[in-house]
Design an enzyme around this catalytic site. Structure first.
Site, mmCIF file in Angstrom:
data_model
loop_
_atom_site.group_PDB
_atom_site.id
_atom_site.type_symbol
_atom_site.label_atom_id
_atom_site.label_comp_id
_atom_site.label_asym_id
_atom_site.label_seq_id
_atom_site.Cartn_x
_atom_site.Cartn_y
_atom_site.Cartn_z
ATOM 1 N N LYS A 269 0.855 -1.192 0.000
ATOM 2 C CA LYS A 269 0.000 0.000 0.000
ATOM 3 C C LYS A 269 0.889 1.240 0.000
ATOM 4 C CE LYS A 269 -3.108 2.683 3.040
ATOM 5 N NZ LYS A 269 -3.984 2.679 4.233
ATOM 6 N N ASP A 274 -2.681 10.306 3.412
ATOM 7 C CA ASP A 274 -4.066 9.881 3.612
ATOM 8 C C ASP A 274 -4.809 10.905 4.476
ATOM 9 O OD1 ASP A 274 -6.451 8.573 3.956
ATOM 10 O OD2 ASP A 274 -5.650 6.984 5.259
ATOM 11 N N LYS A 281 -10.235 12.941 7.897
ATOM 12 C CA LYS A 281 -9.719 12.599 9.232
ATOM 13 C C LYS A 281 -9.707 13.841 10.121
ATOM 14 C CE LYS A 281 -6.520 8.856 7.984
ATOM 15 N NZ LYS A 281 -7.153 7.808 8.786
ATOM 16 N N ASP A 292 1.729 6.630 5.292
ATOM 17 C CA ASP A 292 0.743 5.636 4.863
ATOM 18 C C ASP A 292 1.184 4.889 3.593
ATOM 19 O OD1 ASP A 292 -1.598 4.337 5.540
ATOM 20 O OD2 ASP A 292 -2.903 5.701 4.434
ATOM 21 N N ASP A 351 -12.145 6.960 3.768
ATOM 22 C CA ASP A 351 -10.927 6.773 4.557
ATOM 23 C C ASP A 351 -10.503 5.297 4.613
ATOM 24 O OD1 ASP A 351 -8.774 7.503 6.064
ATOM 25 O OD2 ASP A 351 -9.891 7.771 7.939
ATOM 26 N N GLU A 353 -9.392 3.518 2.317
ATOM 27 C CA GLU A 353 -8.897 3.582 0.934
ATOM 28 C C GLU A 353 -7.831 2.545 0.619
ATOM 29 O OE1 GLU A 353 -7.631 5.256 3.341
ATOM 30 O OE2 GLU A 353 -5.482 5.014 2.944
ATOM 31 N N ARG A 355 -7.492 -0.602 1.257
ATOM 32 C CA ARG A 355 -7.984 -1.882 0.747
ATOM 33 C C ARG A 355 -8.404 -1.778 -0.716
ATOM 34 N NH1 ARG A 355 -12.349 -2.009 5.491
ATOM 35 N NH2 ARG A 355 -10.660 -0.808 6.432
#
Ligand code: BES
Ligand code: MN
Ligand code: ZN
Length: 504
Positions: A269, A274, A281, A292, A351, A353, A355
């Site tokens: 990933k 993010d 967030k 991230d 959020d 995201e 996956r």
């Protein structure tokens, strides 16, 4: 890249200056060089040990200023505990803690006389010690405008030279060759994770990965047009709110002999920042989301390490690089997208995201390369820290053998894993009313429902493991071998997995 302390190996009797490091086992039982220095200083070391209550325990040390007539400036007596039963991780940690004792009060050079009270140390263990010391020596100073003084006499003291004295320096040097490759891979991963997101967006990250070409890795950078042609719509949906275009990078290292044969695929990933997107967030701590992309950073560091040590394996790395931003072009909660596999996803929370990015990368990797195993790494959920804290990464797998191999590699390297469950009842959590699946799984077991989501993109029969590294790869807790925010977690772990089970 950071300046590495120059490391070399020398014989026990070779000349030294600066700081001397000598050892004692529990007792304290002084090793030979410690006894020798004790004699030369008129019993200074044993006196210091007595006064400070030093018993040679692991993690303890005494530090004395060397008196007139001794060539060193300082002598540090380090406790080993019981080295007879040391594992690879123990030697690593000893090296790290010795480097830690030198840090801050460093001279320009240090000489470590590595031996136990009874024996010489095996070359492989010397190499582990040296790797630990060098791992600990990393710090991210790129944006400090005041450069450290190199003379070791004032200002920010930096250790320029570390000499490890041992019985067989040639053998130790040889044993360290693959460890140097691993060190470089870990530090590359750390550099990437520590870099702020204004400097390192998807395109810049892809350019860094492209540099692996120099080490003999085949690197392809797929731009947005290519990703559209490949119908990687789940990944593209995450990146569509950002002005910075998404990329996927494919890295191939073909080191197996014969050259053919199914590779091991490592998928990461790479969300370079993010914000959460429209499901924004909260502001507090959001800066941490520059990390991230730690899963992708690990993949790049690993591929570099495999190439540099010429690992006899076919490995392919696939990383999804996107920035998750809110904007007039961003995806909305409630949107439905069709992933590359054909599975439709209802986006309930923008959020969640990671996956979506991994869904397309996992499918692409299996579709194109027919790998014999797939391991993915992702800073996927905050929930994994609720479950495991920061000492273990979460492990999910559809294959007990692969899971056991990973857990064992974790124990060896100190990059520890704890297995969490998967199962049909958990899979129900991601059923959607309007699409095949939804991207959130409700209040409880958030790391598990995220893993169930990923498993929807794993083909029947492919051994697969997902490592949720949200607690271990970024904002890492201090350890003997790491003081960096971005720890480089996973490089040593997966290098070990490959060395033990996929190389031939
Ligand atoms: N990148 C985060 C997970 C994360 C959180 C990593 C804290 C490191 C530190 C991920 O994209 C995320 O936001 N996950 C959500 C999922 C939720 C919306 C279902 C989370 O964990 O809260
Ligand atoms: Mn998120
Ligand atoms: Zn994320």
């Amino acid at each position: 890249m950071t300046d590495q302390t120059a490391l070399s190996f020398a014989s026990m009797t070779a000349a030294g200056d600066g700081v001397a490091v000598v050892f004692a086992e529990e007792g304290p039982k002084l090793a030979f060089q410690a006894q020798d220095l004790d004699k030369k200083t008129g019993g200074l070391l044993s006196k210091a040990a007595k006064i400070t209550g030093f018993k040679g325990k692991k993690g303890s040390s005494v530090d004395v200023l060397a008196p007139q007539g001794v060539k060193f400036s300082r002598i540090v007596l380090v406790g080993m505990g019981k080295p007879a039963s040391f594992s690879h991780e123990d030697w690593l940690n000893l090296g790290g803690s010795v480097r830690g004792v030198l840090t801050g009060r460093e001279g320009a050079s240090a000489h470590v006389y590595l031996e136990t009270a009874k024996d010489a140390v095996a070359p492989a263990d010397i190499a582990s010690f040296a790797l630990g010391a060098q791992l600990r020596g990393y710090s991210f100073k790129k944006y400090k405008s005041k450069k450290p003084q190199k003379d070791g006499n004032d200002g920010d003291k930096t250790l320029n030279k570390l000499v490890v004295h041992c019985a067989d320096p040639r053998a130790a040097g040889k044993a360290f060759i693959p460890d140097q490759a691993i060190l470089d891979g870990v530090n590359l991963a750390r550099d990437l994770v520590n870099e702020p997101a204004n400097v390192l967006g998807p395109a810049e990250f892809a350019a860094k990965a492209k540099q692996l070409t120099k080490s003999g890795v085949q690197v392809e950078v797929l731009n947005e047009a290519a990703l559209k042609r490949l119908r990687m719509n789940a990944l593209l949906a995450v990146g569509q709110g950002s002005d910075r275009p998404s990329h996927v990078v494919v890295m191939q290292w073909k080191g197996a002999s014969p050259k053919g044969g199914a590779p091991v695929a490592i998928v990461g990933k790479g969300v370079t920042f993010d914000t959460g997107g429209i499901s924004l967030k909260p502001a507090g701590g959001m800066e941490e989301m520059k990390g991230d992309m730690a899963g992708a950073a690990c993949v790049v560091g690993l591929m570099q390490a495999l190439a540099e040590r010429k690992a006899k394996v076919n490995a392919v790395g696939v990383i999804g690089l996107v920035e998750n931003m809110p904007s007039g072009k961003a995806q909305r909660p409630g949107d439905v997208v069709t992933a590359k596999s054909g599975t439709t996803i209802e986006v309930l929370n923008t959020d969640a995201e990671g996956r979506m990015v991994l869904a397309d990368c996992l499918w692409y990797a299996q579709d194109r390369f027919k790998p014999k195993a797939v391991v993915n790494l992702a800073t996927l959920t905050g929930a994994v820290m609720v479950a495991l804290g920061k000492e273990h990464a979460g492990l999910f797998s559809n294959n007990d053998e692969l899971a056991d191999w990973l857990i064992a590699a974790g124990k060896e390297t100190g990059e520890k894993l704890w297995r969490l469950p998967l199962g049909p009842k958990y899979d129900k959590m991601i059923e959607s009313k309007v699409a095949d699946i939804k991207n959130t799984g409700g209040k409880w077991g958030g790391s598990i429902s995220a893993a169930q989501f990923l498993q929807r993109f794993i083909k029947e029969g492919t051994p697969w493991a997902h490592l949720d590294v949200a607690g271990t790869a970024m904002a890492a807790v201090d350890s003997d071998v790491n003081r960096s925010w971005g720890s480089g977690f996973g490089v040593r772990l997966l290098d070990r997995l490959i060395k033990d089970h996929y190389e031939r």
